[in-house]
Motif scaffolding. Structure first.
Motif: not given
Length: 404
Positions: A56-63, A99-103, A118-119
């Motif tokens: 699995f790979t998890t990434q995030y970014v500021a919404k 607020i961040f979004r994860f995938r 998800m946020d």
């Protein structure tokens, strides 16, 4: 018409095979959070792996960056190709008010799934932890509660993020009845005082953190119980006073005994009871010092008596007279001419006379004035021997034989 149907059938079969080849994405994403500690977890069906190893790979970014479609979007990787179904996001140090979004994406043998997203907003979604520490301190019939703030992952207070954070205190009297009445109070300070409690009674306390803006509340801390105090009876105060007096008396007695013992030892060392003789005391300095000093000429005259040194008396040696002057070895007899002659003692004396003999000799000498030259010479010799003998008798207190 048949040709078009044939083309549509081939396209449908291709789409079906392609859909079957894709992996299902992770699902049921959620974040376990406490203060500023975040962990993203998800679920995934193991049957879709087809005996392969899934990662699995998890990434995030500021919404807010998702709103700008004109710029290319860059995602930051939190966990890459991990086999775990969780990812620790605490190390990312996310901005608490952002607020961040994860995938999350699954991958098996080169095949990848779609992204599951998800946020997350820490200020709104992160759970609030209980106080980090609670301590109780009885003050008579009152009870002081010392509360420590919840702590972040960097060991700072959560009040930096929630200024309106406060505490709810739950306390009750511990008894056999488990359903004893419980009372609550709230406080924004870290020290809470419970007053008007029963003396010598055990109370239990549990504390909760609260933040009303997002209706956050933590769990209660484990109960802490302690007994209150009260006024001390007079007999106990009097007993403590007597005990303190006894201890003080013993301490002073030991101190005085030790002081006297040390003083006695010092006195015996520096001022002994055995004094020096007067002569040696005089040798010491008149200022009281124990260091001896040399005698001067005047001091020696004061300490020593006058001594008169006389020369040794000469020893008088009396030698035997020449043979021609020796009388005949006979006693003193009256010859035919009426003169006395000296007779030999017959004992083999060498001319030594005792005291009695000397007295007899003097009597004979006083009675015979008309002796010849030889008799006069003998009388002089006897007188000289008599004086010498008397001097030697006085000196030696004994009889000394002399040769005439």
């Amino acid at each position: 018409m048949s040709a078009a149907f044939y083309v549509w059938f081939l396209f449908w079969c291709f789409q079906t095979n392609t859909a079957g080849a894709q992996l299902p994405p992770p699902h049921n994403l959620k974040i376990n959070s406490m203060n500023t500690n975040y962990t993203l977890i998800w679920e995934w069906d193991l049957g879709s792996a087809d005996n392969g190893t899934v990662s699995f790979t998890t990434q995030y970014v500021a919404k807010y960056k998702l709103r700008n479609l004109k710029k290319s979007l860059s995602w930051y990787t939190g966990c890459e190709t991990t086999s775990h179904r969780s990812c620790d996001l605490t190390k990312l140090k996310l901005y608490y008010l952002g607020i961040f979004r994860f995938r999350v994406q699954a991958s098996v043998n080169g095949r990848v799934s779609d992204w599951a997203t998800m946020d997350f907003c820490p200020d709104k979604d992160a759970a609030l932890g209980p106080p980090s520490k609670v301590a109780l301190s009885p003050e008579g019939r009152n009870l002081d509660i010392l509360i420590s703030d919840p702590m972040t992952s960097t060991n700072s207070s959560m009040k930096e993020h929630h200024e309106d954070l406060y505490f709810q205190v739950l306390y009750w009297e511990r008894s056999a009845d488990a359903q004893a009445a419980r009372q609550t109070l709230t406080s924004k300070t870290n020290v809470v005082t419970l007053s008007h409690l029963k003396a010598w009674t055990c109370y239990c306390v549990s504390v909760q953190s609260r933040y009303d803006f997002y209706n956050k509340s933590s769990s209660f801390t484990p109960p802490l119980c302690i007994q209150t105090e009260g006024s001390i009876p007079w007999w106990e105060v009097f007993g403590y006073f007597l005990l303190s007096l006894v201890i003080w008396f013993l301490v002073m007695l030991l101190f005085i005994y030790g002081f006297l013992a040390c003083f006695k030892e010092l006195k015996a060392t520096f001022y002994p009871s055995v004094q020096l003789p007067a002569l040696f005391q005089y040798l010491c300095d008149s200022s009281g010092s124990d260091i001896p000093r040399l005698l001067t000429e005047s001091d020696s005259e004061l300490l020593c008596d006058k001594v008169t040194v006389c020369p040794a008396p000469p020893v008088l040696e009396i030698h035997n007279p020449p043979p021609e002057f020796l009388p005949e070895p006979t006693g003193l007899e009256t010859d035919s001419s009426g003169k006395h002659s000296r007779s030999s003692s017959g004992s083999g004396d060498s001319g030594v006379y005792s005291t009695g003999g000397s007295s007899n000799l003097r009597q004979q000498h006083s009675g015979q004035d008309s002796q010849g030259p030889l008799d006069s010479q003998q009388v002089k010799m006897h007188d000289m021997a008599l004086g010498l003998k008397t001097h030697l008798l006085i000196a030696d207190e004994g009889i000394v034989d002399m040769c005439v």
